[in-house]
Scaffold this motif. Structure first.
Motif, short mmCIF file in Angstrom:
data_model
loop_
_atom_site.label_atom_id
_atom_site.label_comp_id
_atom_site.label_asym_id
_atom_site.label_seq_id
_atom_site.Cartn_x
_atom_site.Cartn_y
_atom_site.Cartn_z
N PHE A 106 0.85 -1.18 0.00
CA PHE A 106 0.00 0.00 0.00
C PHE A 106 0.89 1.24 0.00
CE2 PHE A 106 -2.47 -3.44 1.72
CZ PHE A 106 -3.73 -3.24 1.18
N LEU A 107 0.79 2.04 -1.05
CA LEU A 107 1.61 3.24 -1.18
C LEU A 107 0.95 4.39 -0.43
CD1 LEU A 107 2.34 1.29 -3.54
CD2 LEU A 107 2.98 3.31 -4.82
N LEU A 108 1.77 5.20 0.22
CA LEU A 108 1.23 6.30 1.01
C LEU A 108 0.63 7.39 0.13
CD1 LEU A 108 3.80 6.49 3.94
CD2 LEU A 108 1.62 5.28 3.81
N PHE A 109 1.06 7.47 -1.12
CA PHE A 109 0.44 8.36 -2.10
C PHE A 109 0.76 7.81 -3.49
CE2 PHE A 109 4.48 10.23 -0.80
CZ PHE A 109 5.13 10.40 -2.00
N ILE A 132 -1.50 -0.74 -9.45
CA ILE A 132 -2.87 -0.30 -9.71
C ILE A 132 -3.20 0.76 -8.67
CG2 ILE A 132 -5.29 -0.96 -9.86
CD1 ILE A 132 -4.35 -3.81 -10.59
N ASP A 133 -3.38 1.98 -9.15
CA ASP A 133 -3.65 3.12 -8.28
C ASP A 133 -2.53 3.22 -7.23
OD1 ASP A 133 -5.98 3.79 -9.71
OD2 ASP A 133 -7.16 2.37 -8.53
N GLN A 134 -2.87 3.05 -5.96
CA GLN A 134 -1.87 3.19 -4.90
C GLN A 134 -1.52 1.85 -4.26
OE1 GLN A 134 -3.57 7.45 -3.48
NE2 GLN A 134 -2.20 6.45 -2.03
N VAL A 135 -1.61 0.79 -5.05
CA VAL A 135 -1.24 -0.53 -4.55
C VAL A 135 -0.30 -1.20 -5.56
CG1 VAL A 135 -2.07 -2.79 -3.80
CG2 VAL A 135 -3.44 -0.74 -3.34
N PHE A 136 0.81 -1.69 -5.04
CA PHE A 136 1.77 -2.44 -5.83
C PHE A 136 1.59 -3.91 -5.47
CE2 PHE A 136 6.08 -4.28 -6.39
CZ PHE A 136 6.28 -3.99 -7.73
N TYR A 137 0.96 -4.66 -6.38
CA TYR A 137 0.71 -6.08 -6.15
C TYR A 137 1.96 -6.86 -6.57
CZ TYR A 137 -4.24 -4.70 -6.11
OH TYR A 137 -5.45 -4.11 -5.83
N LEU A 138 2.39 -7.76 -5.71
CA LEU A 138 3.59 -8.54 -6.00
C LEU A 138 3.32 -10.01 -5.69
CD1 LEU A 138 6.60 -9.04 -6.56
CD2 LEU A 138 7.07 -8.30 -4.20
N ALA A 153 11.40 -2.28 -4.80
CA ALA A 153 10.12 -1.71 -5.21
C ALA A 153 9.90 -0.29 -4.69
CB ALA A 153 8.97 -2.62 -4.77
N GLU A 154 10.09 -0.08 -3.42
CA GLU A 154 9.84 1.24 -2.84
C GLU A 154 10.73 2.31 -3.49
OE1 GLU A 154 8.63 2.10 1.46
OE2 GLU A 154 10.79 2.51 1.44
N LYS A 155 12.00 1.99 -3.64
CA LYS A 155 12.93 2.94 -4.25
C LYS A 155 12.54 3.26 -5.70
CE LYS A 155 17.80 3.51 -5.41
NZ LYS A 155 19.13 2.87 -5.40
N ARG A 156 12.22 2.24 -6.46
CA ARG A 156 11.89 2.43 -7.88
C ARG A 156 10.52 3.09 -8.09
NH1 ARG A 156 16.89 2.36 -9.59
NH2 ARG A 156 17.87 0.33 -9.32
N MET A 161 5.86 2.79 1.32
CA MET A 161 4.75 1.84 1.28
C MET A 161 4.82 0.91 2.47
SD MET A 161 5.94 -0.46 -1.94
CE MET A 161 7.33 -1.55 -1.87
N THR A 162 3.72 0.27 2.72
CA THR A 162 3.65 -0.75 3.76
C THR A 162 3.03 -1.99 3.15
OG1 THR A 162 2.97 -1.23 6.03
CG2 THR A 162 1.44 0.12 4.71
#
Length: 187
Positions: A106-109, A132-138, A153-156, A161-162
């Protein structure tokens, strides 16, 4: 009353930012939040409160944690409908059978300029991802412990995110759905 899901980043991890769940419940209750239920020790809570500005509510929770415990965790608050939308949008439904291999970050923004080609270049053949939107599914069938994709992921993406695995996301949604109606809050 609205039902919210609280996702904290970085509490009770690696011996830092220790916040026992009973203390978190006490903080929520001191702020007038009701039917508080936590799930595992890594900072997940479901609660109810009167409709309120999510940013203001998040700031009040973080300020109270800082006052009582001396640190300010990052916090993402979602309404039940938002979490349901995230679950329905899962691009890897076949991975749900192995819930510990499917991670929702879940991305903070929303990311402004995510470097998805760089992530694609470092992923293992067995790994899949989708933003997808503010979620990075892995989906990482071999686990995320040694995954370069998970580590980068977070850096790129350029956004804090959490992460939660599918099992945790589904359990939080289950708790939240039970709270939707006052007469089912404690069943």
């Amino acid at each position: 009353m609205k039902t919210y899901i609280a996702l904290f980043r970085g509490i009770n991890v690696g011996g830092k930012h220790i916040l026992p769940m009973p203390a978190l419940v006490a903080i929520f209750e001191s702020l007038g939040l009701g039917d508080v239920k936590t799930y595992i020790q890594s900072g997940n809570a479901v609660f109810r409160c009167q409709a309120e500005n999510v940013g203001s509510l998040s700031a009040r929770i973080v300020a109270e944690i800082n006052k009582r415990h001396g640190f300010e965790p990052q916090l993402l608050l979602l309404e039940l409908a938002e979490l349901e939308k995230v679950v329905l949008a899962n691009p890897f439904p076949d991975a749900e059978a192995q819930p510990n291999t499917l991670h929702l970050n879940f991305l903070l923004f929303a990311p402004v300029n995510p470097n998805l080609p760089a992530l694609d270049a470092i992923k293992k053949d067995s790994e899949r991802f989708s933003l997808i939107d503010q979620v990075f599914y892995l989906h990482a069938p071999e686990g995320i412990g040694r995954s370069k994709l998970a580590a980068q992921a977070e850096k790129r993406l350029g956004v804090a995110m959490t992460s939660r695995n599918w099992r945790t996301v589904c359990k939080l949604m289950e708790f939240a759905k039970k709270m939707r109606l006052p007469n089912t809050a404690n069943q």
